[in-house]
Every structure is written in C-alpha cells, then in structure tokens.
Write a protein that holds these residues in place. Structure first.
Motif, PDB file in Angstrom:
ATOM      1  N   PHE A 181       6.032  -6.954  -3.051  1.00 13.38           N
ATOM      2  CA  PHE A 181       6.762  -7.460  -1.893  1.00 13.38           C
ATOM      3  C   PHE A 181       7.044  -8.961  -2.056  1.00 13.38           C
ATOM      4  N   THR A 182       6.001  -9.739  -2.383  1.00 17.65           N
ATOM      5  CA  THR A 182       6.167 -11.191  -2.497  1.00 17.65           C
ATOM      6  C   THR A 182       7.071 -11.566  -3.676  1.00 17.65           C
ATOM      7  N   GLU A 183       7.104 -10.739  -4.720  1.00 20.75           N
ATOM      8  CA  GLU A 183       8.025 -10.980  -5.837  1.00 20.75           C
ATOM      9  C   GLU A 183       9.476 -10.761  -5.386  1.00 20.75           C
ATOM     10  N   ASN A 184       9.696  -9.728  -4.569  1.00 20.21           N
ATOM     11  CA  ASN A 184      11.045  -9.398  -4.099  1.00 20.21           C
ATOM     12  C   ASN A 184      11.502 -10.293  -2.950  1.00 20.21           C
ATOM     13  N   PHE A 185      10.551 -10.763  -2.137  1.00 16.37           N
ATOM     14  CA  PHE A 185      10.886 -11.578  -0.963  1.00 16.37           C
ATOM     15  C   PHE A 185      10.018 -12.842  -0.954  1.00 16.37           C
ATOM     16  N   PRO A 186      10.238 -13.739  -1.925  1.00 16.35           N
ATOM     17  CA  PRO A 186       9.350 -14.907  -2.066  1.00 16.35           C
ATOM     18  C   PRO A 186       9.352 -15.849  -0.860  1.00 16.35           C
ATOM     19  N   ASP A 187      10.409 -15.844  -0.065  1.00 18.09           N
ATOM     20  CA  ASP A 187      10.484 -16.756   1.079  1.00 18.09           C
ATOM     21  C   ASP A 187       9.968 -16.151   2.377  1.00 18.09           C
ATOM     22  N   MET A 188       9.562 -14.875   2.344  1.00 23.04           N
ATOM     23  CA  MET A 188       9.098 -14.195   3.562  1.00 23.04           C
ATOM     24  C   MET A 188       7.580 -14.367   3.703  1.00 23.04           C
ATOM     25  N   PRO A 189       7.136 -15.037   4.781  1.00 21.64           N
ATOM     26  CA  PRO A 189       5.687 -15.176   4.992  1.00 21.64           C
ATOM     27  C   PRO A 189       5.022 -13.798   5.205  1.00 21.64           C
ATOM     28  N   VAL A 190       3.880 -13.608   4.573  1.00 22.70           N
ATOM     29  CA  VAL A 190       3.116 -12.360   4.696  1.00 22.70           C
ATOM     30  C   VAL A 190       1.765 -12.664   5.324  1.00 22.70           C
ATOM     31  N   VAL A 191       1.401 -11.867   6.326  1.00 22.26           N
ATOM     32  CA  VAL A 191       0.090 -11.981   6.963  1.00 22.26           C
ATOM     33  C   VAL A 191      -0.632 -10.657   6.733  1.00 22.26           C
ATOM     34  N   ARG A 192      -1.822 -10.732   6.149  1.00 24.17           N
ATOM     35  CA  ARG A 192      -2.622  -9.517   5.961  1.00 24.17           C
ATOM     36  C   ARG A 192      -3.448  -9.293   7.223  1.00 24.17           C
ATOM     37  N   VAL A 193      -3.465  -8.042   7.706  1.00 20.61           N
ATOM     38  CA  VAL A 193      -4.129  -7.715   8.967  1.00 20.61           C
ATOM     39  C   VAL A 193      -5.096  -6.545   8.758  1.00 20.61           C
ATOM     40  N   GLU A 223       3.692   5.652  11.495  1.00 23.19           N
ATOM     41  CA  GLU A 223       4.557   4.783  12.313  1.00 23.19           C
ATOM     42  C   GLU A 223       3.784   4.215  13.510  1.00 23.19           C
ATOM     43  N   ILE A 224       2.984   5.062  14.155  1.00 18.99           N
ATOM     44  CA  ILE A 224       2.170   4.602  15.287  1.00 18.99           C
ATOM     45  C   ILE A 224       1.120   3.596  14.805  1.00 18.99           C
ATOM     46  N   SER A 225       0.538   3.832  13.637  1.00 17.06           N
ATOM     47  CA  SER A 225      -0.447   2.900  13.064  1.00 17.06           C
ATOM     48  C   SER A 225       0.169   1.521  12.859  1.00 17.06           C
ATOM     49  N   ALA A 226       1.382   1.482  12.317  1.00  9.73           N
ATOM     50  CA  ALA A 226       2.072   0.200  12.107  1.00  9.73           C
ATOM     51  C   ALA A 226       2.338  -0.477  13.444  1.00  9.73           C
ATOM     52  N   THR A 227       2.674   0.321  14.456  1.00  5.86           N
ATOM     53  CA  THR A 227       2.949  -0.230  15.790  1.00  5.86           C
ATOM     54  C   THR A 227       1.682  -0.828  16.398  1.00  5.86           C
ATOM     55  N   ILE A 228       0.552  -0.145  16.250  1.00  2.00           N
ATOM     56  CA  ILE A 228      -0.734  -0.642  16.765  1.00  2.00           C
ATOM     57  C   ILE A 228      -1.119  -1.939  16.056  1.00  2.00           C
ATOM     58  N   LEU A 229      -0.941  -1.965  14.744  1.00  4.34           N
ATOM     59  CA  LEU A 229      -1.214  -3.162  13.941  1.00  4.34           C
ATOM     60  C   LEU A 229      -0.425  -4.351  14.496  1.00  4.34           C
ATOM     61  N   LEU A 230       0.841  -4.116  14.765  1.00  6.08           N
ATOM     62  CA  LEU A 230       1.734  -5.163  15.255  1.00  6.08           C
ATOM     63  C   LEU A 230       1.385  -5.573  16.686  1.00  6.08           C
ATOM     64  N   GLN A 231       1.107  -4.589  17.533  1.00  4.01           N
ATOM     65  CA  GLN A 231       0.762  -4.885  18.932  1.00  4.01           C
ATOM     66  C   GLN A 231      -0.522  -5.707  19.004  1.00  4.01           C
ATOM     67  N   ASP A 232      -1.532  -5.336  18.191  1.00  4.57           N
ATOM     68  CA  ASP A 232      -2.792  -6.102  18.151  1.00  4.57           C
ATOM     69  C   ASP A 232      -2.533  -7.554  17.737  1.00  4.57           C
ATOM     70  N   TYR A 233      -1.672  -7.721  16.751  1.00  2.71           N
ATOM     71  CA  TYR A 233      -1.329  -9.064  16.271  1.00  2.71           C
ATOM     72  C   TYR A 233      -0.673  -9.882  17.384  1.00  2.71           C
ATOM     73  N   LEU A 234       0.259  -9.260  18.112  1.00  2.00           N
ATOM     74  CA  LEU A 234       0.941  -9.946  19.215  1.00  2.00           C
ATOM     75  C   LEU A 234      -0.041 -10.366  20.305  1.00  2.00           C
ATOM     76  N   VAL A 235      -0.987  -9.485  20.631  1.00  2.00           N
ATOM     77  CA  VAL A 235      -1.986  -9.787  21.663  1.00  2.00           C
ATOM     78  C   VAL A 235      -2.838 -10.983  21.216  1.00  2.00           C
ATOM     79  N   GLN A 236      -3.299 -10.959  19.969  1.00  2.00           N
ATOM     80  CA  GLN A 236      -4.123 -12.063  19.455  1.00  2.00           C
ATOM     81  C   GLN A 236      -3.337 -13.369  19.420  1.00  2.00           C
TER      82      GLN A 236
END
Length: 138
Positions: free
Chosen positions: A78-90, A121-134
């Motif tokens: 991912f980082t090789e293909n999108f070097p300017d996109m910030p990545v956050v590991r969760v 898909e729901i797992s990805a949504t939960i991951l994202l929702q948790d991040y938004l709450v934090q």
C-alpha cells in the motif's frame, strides 16, 4: 476529506469510509483481496481521502496474530503504491466478534450472518467508528 478503513484478509478485504465531515463511518464494500490496490487507485482518483486505517491483528496477549505477516505485506505494498497517503495502524482484536454480534443484534437471519463478506465490511466499519470516537474524545 474522508478517512478510509481497510480490514485486509487473505481472501477478502472489507472497506469502510467516513462522510466528508468525518462524523459517520459506513461500510463501503468487500472486495477480493488481490484487487485491493487496483480498487483503491480508482477510489482515490474519485474521492478525497485524508488518511487510511489498516487493521493490526493481535492476539489477546498483545502479540501479533498469524495473519499479521499477510497484513504487514499488504501495508508495505500500500505505502509503495500510495507514498503520500498517511497510514494509521489500528488494533482490530475484537472487530470480527463485534461485527458478528452486530449482525445478531440487528436481527439478521443465520444464513445472512454466514456472509463472510458482510462480516469483513462491518469489521472495517467498527474499526473506523472506534477511531472516530477516540479522535473526538481527544
């Protein structure tokens, strides 16, 4: 700008995204994992994305799980293909269990709960929702 979350798996990858205001997380899709980079290239060309969250699989004791190597390899690609996109590991330890419970709570029939693509898909949504709450609690 949106935040995108990726629940990368060996076979399938669940993707969730926020609205432009970064208030609501919604499931976007589940795709075959080998098509993830191509899908994201197309998506990033159409939508403004500020950062990408990628699940970090851990065992209960905090050690990397057996799927960590696969996800770390994807993150590198991912980082090789999108070097300017910030990545956050969760930390994604509980997302699959929570996704399954969400399906039960929302009254989905047993056959629907066996839809692994929907779980991703729901797992990805939960991951994202948790991040938004934090993020909003900081």
């Amino acid at each position: 700008m949106r935040i995108l979350a990726i629940d990368y798996g060996q076979k399938r990858t669940g993707i969730a995204v926020t609205d432009e205001m970064q208030i609501i997380a919604s499931g976007l899709t589940t795709i075959p994992s080998e098509t993830a980079i191509a899908f994201l290239k197309t998506y990033f060309a159409k939508e403004k994305v500020e950062k990408v969250l990628i699940g970090e699989p851990k065992q209960m004791n905090g050690q990397p799980s057996q799927s960590a190597d696969i996800i770390n390899a994807f993150t590198l690609k991912f980082t090789e293909n999108f070097p300017d996109m910030p990545v956050v590991r969760v930390d994604e330890r509980f997302t699959s269990k929570m996704a399954f419970q969400t399906m039960i709570d929302s009254g989905l029939k047993k056959k629907q709960r066996q839809d692994k693509a929907l779980i991703d898909e729901i797992s990805a949504t939960i991951l994202l929702q948790d991040y938004l709450v934090q993020k909003n609690n900081r």
